[in-house]
Design a protein around this motif. Sequence first.
Motif, PDB file in Angstrom:
ATOM      1  N   GLY A 133       0.792  -1.224   0.000  1.00  0.00           N
ATOM      2  CA  GLY A 133       0.000   0.000   0.000  1.00  0.00           C
ATOM      3  C   GLY A 133       0.822   1.271   0.000  1.00  0.00           C
ATOM      4  O   GLY A 133       0.344   2.330   0.406  1.00  0.00           O
ATOM      5  N   GLU A 134       2.086   1.194  -0.433  1.00  0.00           N
ATOM      6  CA  GLU A 134       2.959   2.375  -0.465  1.00  0.00           C
ATOM      7  C   GLU A 134       2.391   3.419  -1.427  1.00  0.00           C
ATOM      8  O   GLU A 134       1.883   3.084  -2.492  1.00  0.00           O
ATOM      9  N   LEU A 135       2.497   4.669  -1.018  1.00  0.00           N
ATOM     10  CA  LEU A 135       1.986   5.753  -1.859  1.00  0.00           C
ATOM     11  C   LEU A 135       3.061   6.234  -2.822  1.00  0.00           C
ATOM     12  O   LEU A 135       4.253   6.220  -2.507  1.00  0.00           O
ATOM     13  N   CYS A 136       2.636   6.688  -3.979  1.00  0.00           N
ATOM     14  CA  CYS A 136       3.557   7.231  -4.969  1.00  0.00           C
ATOM     15  C   CYS A 136       2.868   8.379  -5.699  1.00  0.00           C
ATOM     16  O   CYS A 136       1.680   8.640  -5.496  1.00  0.00           O
ATOM     17  N   LEU A 137       3.631   9.064  -6.521  1.00  0.00           N
ATOM     18  CA  LEU A 137       3.072  10.123  -7.354  1.00  0.00           C
ATOM     19  C   LEU A 137       2.686   9.535  -8.705  1.00  0.00           C
ATOM     20  O   LEU A 137       3.496   8.875  -9.351  1.00  0.00           O
ATOM     21  N   SER A 138       1.483   9.779  -9.119  1.00  0.00           N
ATOM     22  CA  SER A 138       1.016   9.271 -10.408  1.00  0.00           C
ATOM     23  C   SER A 138       1.389  10.238 -11.519  1.00  0.00           C
ATOM     24  O   SER A 138       1.254  11.455 -11.380  1.00  0.00           O
ATOM     25  N   GLY A 139       1.833   9.682 -12.634  1.00  0.00           N
ATOM     26  CA  GLY A 139       2.148  10.507 -13.804  1.00  0.00           C
ATOM     27  C   GLY A 139       1.060  10.490 -14.850  1.00  0.00           C
ATOM     28  O   GLY A 139       1.271  10.952 -15.978  1.00  0.00           O
ATOM     29  N   GLU A 140      -0.114   9.995 -14.478  1.00  0.00           N
ATOM     30  CA  GLU A 140      -1.192   9.827 -15.450  1.00  0.00           C
ATOM     31  C   GLU A 140      -1.565  11.135 -16.144  1.00  0.00           C
ATOM     32  O   GLU A 140      -1.891  11.146 -17.328  1.00  0.00           O
ATOM     33  N   GLU A 141      -1.503  12.253 -15.416  1.00  0.00           N
ATOM     34  CA  GLU A 141      -1.936  13.536 -15.974  1.00  0.00           C
ATOM     35  C   GLU A 141      -0.783  14.492 -16.248  1.00  0.00           C
ATOM     36  O   GLU A 141      -0.991  15.693 -16.405  1.00  0.00           O
ATOM     37  N   GLN A 142       0.448  13.960 -16.331  1.00  0.00           N
ATOM     38  CA  GLN A 142       1.597  14.848 -16.502  1.00  0.00           C
ATOM     39  C   GLN A 142       1.516  15.658 -17.794  1.00  0.00           C
ATOM     40  O   GLN A 142       1.994  16.795 -17.844  1.00  0.00           O
TER      41      GLN A 142
END
Length: 568
Positions: free
Chosen positions: A175-184
């Motif tokens: 369940g580690e959080l990360c930054l999504s690049g989906e909308e970069q």
Amino acid sequence: MKKKLVTFGISYCIVFLNVFMTIIFGPAEIFMGNYKDFGVIYSEFGWTFLIGGIIGSIVIAAIIALLPEVLRIIILSIGFGVGVACYIQGMFLNKGLDMLGATAEGYHAGKTEMIQNGVIWMMIIVIALALSFVLKKYRVKIAVFGSLFLIAIQMSGYISLFFTADKEAFQYAEGELCLSGEEQFTVSSNENIIVFILDNFSSEWLTEAKQEIPGLTDGLVDFTYYNNADCNSYSTYPSLVRLVTGHELNPTVSVDDYITECWNNEKTDDYYNLLHEHGYKVNVYTPELPIICGSKNLSLATGKLDNIAQESDSIQVNHKLLYKTLIKMSAYRYAPKCLKSRFNVGMNEYSEIVSYADNVIATSNPNFYNTLVENGLKVDDSSNYYQFIHLNGTHEFINDENCQYADGASRMQTIQGIFLMLNEYLDQLKAVNAYDNSTIIITTDHGVARNMQPIFFIKEKGQKHDSAQESNAPISLNEFVPTIVNALGEDYSEFGFSIYDFSENEVRERTVYERSQDDTYPAVKRYDGGNAGQNVYHVYTYRGNLYDFQYVYDNGIYDVIPMVDSYF
């Protein structure tokens, strides 16, 4: 048969000393001290290196054992000398060694320093070679027992790593959080605030590039360039988290406490509330999560950043790059100073070892440019967008003038490629009718040592020029967040001054914090528990412009604030 086995055993001891040190122990020790930067766990490489090292040593030793006696003695003597020299280099001769990725140019030792270091290496190897022929009766004992002794010392350190390292070095957190690049590469058809952070880009470098490359910044005709900006703090930590949150540096607390302060204070809460009230999705793209989270995780920024996601099972590890990076880092540690520059590892290599199929972020100049050209910009009608895009900039010279990966690229080529990338982005903004309604800032987290002043371009929403504007107003990156709030049309007084509160030719006192090392002050630990190389802040105060800063910098006019702990 017995004689052949003895010969093989002697060969194996000497070969394994070098292999164990550089292929097994060295990479493991480097990884355990920096596992958060790699984003992988030990099993992704460790057992491969261990088993491969053992088998490789057997093969190499078997080949050497079959060679004629004189040639075999020469090779093993040199091998033993190299092993001893590598050990001495790693333990005693790397004092003051540049940290990998700290400078864009990489490591460069002075000529005298390289000669002195080379003489030590030659003496060790020549002595090992001479002893094997002068002391024939004892050469086997010296080489074998010497090798076994050095292996034993390092083996104890290797084994201790498994008992002292954090468990996160051995297992992926659930369940580690990360930054999504989906909308970069998404922008709004309504309003955007777009920020490019081009790491390590000094204003003086830009001045030199504009003189050498005609028309370099012609694509930024609607921007105003501030040529007397100040970065306030040198290095990506603490500068990046300060830019993201607007919380000024507190050098009297630990790294984790400062980062927690950054995300949990009334002004930062108010800042993000304003952005969200104005309908903005707030997305931050950076490979440097520890710089904005410390040893915490992205839960610090929950409710503020909108592109926080959970790491999925789609983790993709570039094993070839991981192996190459760790071997180069190990070689950098053990190699003589004249060869260290060959093993420089750029920070961009870390960011490309791990990716997530669902959350890919482009963080290098070439990757960002090529993705932009290939896929273009998408337009979203549902909300406004705040896009904070942290790229490698000129932290390493990894791209050519066409913004493509290039070994041995120059600073000028890298800068030319960066502006090609920026121009492509601006052209695509115009093509999707999102340029006029966008506030765009192009800056950096810091400059370079005595050339510490950063680049700073800004185009406000609806701003048009017949020609590019330039100002020498004495601004600083402390004015970054108030300037964003001003772009929202809100009262920014709660957050400090904006860049517009300072006028042309004004003289202003400003202060810069530089992370440094001073052996007259107590050593400190790194924020993640490792050994730190830095223990103080040098605090430079100056009035005027870059040349006034360089005067106090070159003359060592600074105050000292001891660190509680260090980022590096």
